[in-house]
Design an enzyme around this catalytic site. Sequence first.
Site, PDB file in Angstrom:
ATOM      1  N   CYS A   2      22.605 -23.165 -58.781  1.00 47.28           N
ATOM      2  CA  CYS A   2      21.273 -22.631 -58.480  1.00 47.28           C
ATOM      3  C   CYS A   2      20.702 -23.218 -57.187  1.00 47.28           C
ATOM      4  CB  CYS A   2      20.311 -22.964 -59.604  1.00 47.28           C
ATOM      5  SG  CYS A   2      20.879 -22.452 -61.208  1.00 47.28           S
ATOM      6  N   ARG A  27      26.229 -21.661 -52.247  1.00 48.86           N
ATOM      7  CA  ARG A  27      26.372 -22.505 -53.438  1.00 48.86           C
ATOM      8  C   ARG A  27      26.837 -21.700 -54.652  1.00 48.86           C
ATOM      9  NH1 ARG A  27      22.795 -27.226 -53.258  1.00 48.86           N
ATOM     10  NH2 ARG A  27      22.530 -27.016 -55.495  1.00 48.86           N
ATOM     11  N   TRP A  81      22.445 -19.403 -61.187  1.00 51.66           N
ATOM     12  CA  TRP A  81      23.824 -19.362 -61.655  1.00 51.66           C
ATOM     13  C   TRP A  81      23.731 -19.589 -63.152  1.00 51.66           C
ATOM     14  CZ3 TRP A  81      27.491 -23.029 -63.574  1.00 51.66           C
ATOM     15  CH2 TRP A  81      28.827 -22.581 -63.492  1.00 51.66           C
ATOM     16  N   ASN A 107      16.073 -25.843 -61.150  1.00 50.03           N
ATOM     17  CA  ASN A 107      17.501 -26.182 -61.129  1.00 50.03           C
ATOM     18  C   ASN A 107      17.713 -27.290 -62.150  1.00 50.03           C
ATOM     19  OD1 ASN A 107      17.890 -24.476 -59.026  1.00 50.03           O
ATOM     20  ND2 ASN A 107      18.573 -26.035 -57.567  1.00 50.03           N
ATOM     21  N   GLY A 108      18.866 -27.266 -62.823  1.00 46.68           N
ATOM     22  CA  GLY A 108      19.158 -28.316 -63.797  1.00 46.68           C
ATOM     23  C   GLY A 108      19.210 -27.745 -65.201  1.00 46.68           C
ATOM     24  N   GLU A 474      46.590 -29.278 -55.602  1.00 48.53           N
ATOM     25  CA  GLU A 474      45.523 -28.703 -54.775  1.00 48.53           C
ATOM     26  C   GLU A 474      45.895 -27.290 -54.316  1.00 48.53           C
ATOM     27  OE1 GLU A 474      42.570 -29.135 -54.295  1.00 48.53           O
ATOM     28  OE2 GLU A 474      42.029 -28.240 -52.382  1.00 48.53           O
ATOM     29  N   LYS A 478      43.733 -23.916 -55.200  1.00 50.64           N
ATOM     30  CA  LYS A 478      43.179 -23.018 -54.177  1.00 50.64           C
ATOM     31  C   LYS A 478      43.476 -21.566 -54.491  1.00 50.64           C
ATOM     32  CE  LYS A 478      40.806 -24.885 -52.693  1.00 50.64           C
ATOM     33  NZ  LYS A 478      40.409 -26.239 -52.768  1.00 50.64           N
ATOM     34  N   GLU A 481      41.447 -20.235 -57.433  1.00 47.50           N
ATOM     35  CA  GLU A 481      40.028 -20.009 -57.137  1.00 47.50           C
ATOM     36  C   GLU A 481      39.807 -18.778 -56.273  1.00 47.50           C
ATOM     37  OE1 GLU A 481      37.675 -23.898 -56.160  1.00 47.50           O
ATOM     38  OE2 GLU A 481      39.614 -23.962 -55.162  1.00 47.50           O
ATOM     39  N   HIS A 497      61.001 -30.770 -68.433  1.00 44.43           N
ATOM     40  CA  HIS A 497      60.321 -31.112 -69.682  1.00 44.43           C
ATOM     41  C   HIS A 497      59.487 -29.951 -70.201  1.00 44.43           C
ATOM     42  CE1 HIS A 497      61.760 -35.167 -69.337  1.00 44.43           C
ATOM     43  NE2 HIS A 497      61.285 -35.224 -68.107  1.00 44.43           N
ATOM     44  N   LYS A 596      29.215 -23.961 -55.397  1.00 44.00           N
ATOM     45  CA  LYS A 596      29.605 -24.965 -54.408  1.00 44.00           C
ATOM     46  C   LYS A 596      29.324 -26.375 -54.889  1.00 44.00           C
ATOM     47  CE  LYS A 596      31.263 -26.507 -50.626  1.00 44.00           C
ATOM     48  NZ  LYS A 596      32.742 -26.548 -50.651  1.00 44.00           N
TER      49      LYS A 596
HETATM   50  C1  F6R Z   1      37.574 -26.691 -55.335  1.00 43.76           C
HETATM   51  C2  F6R Z   1      36.251 -27.293 -55.306  1.00 43.76           C
HETATM   52  C3  F6R Z   1      35.825 -28.086 -56.495  1.00 43.76           C
HETATM   53  C4  F6R Z   1      35.138 -29.376 -56.036  1.00 43.76           C
HETATM   54  C5  F6R Z   1      34.547 -30.114 -57.245  1.00 43.76           C
HETATM   55  C6  F6R Z   1      33.940 -31.432 -56.849  1.00 43.76           C
HETATM   56  O1  F6R Z   1      37.826 -25.957 -54.186  1.00 43.76           O
HETATM   57  O2  F6R Z   1      35.527 -27.157 -54.364  1.00 43.76           O
HETATM   58  O3  F6R Z   1      36.884 -28.361 -57.350  1.00 43.76           O
HETATM   59  O4  F6R Z   1      36.064 -30.165 -55.368  1.00 43.76           O
HETATM   60  O5  F6R Z   1      33.581 -29.311 -57.852  1.00 43.76           O
HETATM   61  O6  F6R Z   1      32.923 -31.265 -55.930  1.00 43.76           O
HETATM   62  P1  F6R Z   1      32.390 -32.436 -55.032  1.00 43.76           P
HETATM   63  O7  F6R Z   1      33.484 -32.868 -54.131  1.00 43.76           O
HETATM   64  O8  F6R Z   1      31.238 -31.840 -54.287  1.00 43.76           O
HETATM   65  O9  F6R Z   1      31.973 -33.537 -55.962  1.00 43.76           O
END
Ligand code: F6R
Length: 601
Positions: A2, A27, A81, A107-108, A474, A478, A481, A497, A596
């Site tokens: 949010c 975000r 959100w 927010n929260g 990673e 990616k 997502e 395994h 985000k």
């Molecule tokens: C993946 C991504 C998330 C963040 C995670 C932690 O592309 O962006 O997995 O890495 O939400 O976020 P931060 O680094 O902001 O604590």
Amino acid sequence: MCGIAGYIGKKEGLPIVFGTLRKLEYRGYDSAGVAYFVKRRKSGVKGVKVVKTVGKLDNLEQAIFDKKSSLAAAAIGHTRWATHGPPNEINAHPHWDCKKEIFLVHNGIIENYKELKEELLKAGHHFRSQTDTEVAVHLIEEYGFEKALKKIVGAYAFAIIYRKEPNKIYFARLGSPLVVGVGQEEYYLASDPTALAGLVKRVIYLKDGQRGVLSLGGFKIGPTRPKVEPLDIDPEQARKGDFPHFMLKEIFEGPEVVRSALRGRLFPERNLVKLGGLESAADKLKKIRRLEIISCGTSYYSGLAGELLFEELSELPAEIHLASEYRYRKDPTQKRAACVFISQSGETADTLAALKKAGSRGYLTLGVVNAVGSSIARATEAGVYNHAGPEIGVASTKAFLSQLSVLALMSLFLSKNKKSKTAKEVMRELSAIPGKIKLILAQSDKIKELAKKYLKYKNFLYLGRGYNYPTALEGALKIKEIAYVHAEGYAGGEMKHGPIALVDKNFPIVAIVTQNGVYEKMISNLEEIKARGGPILAIATVGDKNIGKLADDVFYVPKTVRQLEPMLNVVPLQLFAYYFGALKGYDVDKPRNLAKSVTVE
Ligand code: F6R
């Protein structure tokens, strides 16, 4: 997640608030709304107009600008959100009280909202939405602002306007970020300081428990004294430039991001690493015997590589934890440990909660954070900023590279033998990494072609060992997502395994098989896959003459020391995910269901 925007000043508030919401778009959100003052046609008395829409901000824009303009008075806005109740107009913020006098965005999460709602229902309040937020506005109606805040358990950032006070915005913060922008006879509110770049030069990062009111004449904030600080964010940086998406732009910023992380910190010719942010903790650092790394998502994967870096370069045992698990464990930290919290946004709720837990038990807490002035940066005792600039694409790319750079620097900084052959080699190679990333980026078209070729597959297995195990995880994250493709990251040695049972001609393997100490082991794993007909896309070292015989496709990366390989090997994987999603026509900067900064649990 949010977003909150607010404005009070001599200008028309609505367009400003809407512009701020646009900057918070990255975000992630699923609905949005605004509340602003208008003149009632008949009576001429000022009234509050609320507009809420589901979906993209374009829908809200359409709905607002079809209507007559707002007054030069307070305005608040929100991108939601969904957490409590589906994304629809009713659940979108702002919410209001029974008499339509108080309008609030939040927010929260209000954790005790069910009890509060029952109490308010008994007192005769009428609710419209399924949200926890609506409880707050009725609570204020019932008890007044101050008393209502005391009754709330959970996290909040609130912005509130009252119909009878057109020139005021009330606000409060506990656990969710909120920033006041201080201009010339005008004041702003935003849940993220990036949104205020270009609007104001000074801000107040509100602390937990602070609340107050903004008016044309100034601001009142308490109970603790607010601190006005310069806002040091370049609005240019927050733009997309010539790139079709922020994600691609940010991948291409890789070389610069690594350079920024190293600038003024790495001096290979003097075998020296300087980290000003750790100086205040120098005495405590001398006494530590162990590191615990705590983070989420991509930041967890960089931490997984960090674990190896600390072990090898600092000769300190290190252990990585998922913040969401750490926070609920009894006492996962060993004696004489320092806890390192990695976070791009600096606002991740789980990481922040884990940090509070570690801090309350007296451990030294260190941050590796990108967002300057964020909650995690403030709550850690010492730390190192990434200096990667704002990351707008929801999927983290440049922050990962930057985190790896900082973790390599920290592990060298903590090394007792900076003149060892390994330390010297890593220092020298670190400065060469930006140039090598550039060589990879120059071949982005090849990756695009590979993405086209593999577009038909619905499942992927990413394999790596040693330092490239985190890279594999990673890479898989990616593509999940961005392209909504099922992918798993695995350590090569774990194939037999279980996951090998999945391998057939429809199950491609992305193998990170660069030339290092585990090269031969990876080759054996790939032989097993080949024997079962699995297509192989290999990331291999330039000059490797054998890999072409085994793999169906190969992307070559420059040679570097094994400790820094993730910094190169992740780049083609980021590009692969990007092109995969973009070719499918997905909104790669704002993937579905993602936010985000994950400021709720
Ligand atoms: C993946 C991504 C998330 C963040 C995670 C932690 O592309 O962006 O997995 O890495 O939400 O976020 P931060 O680094 O902001 O604590």
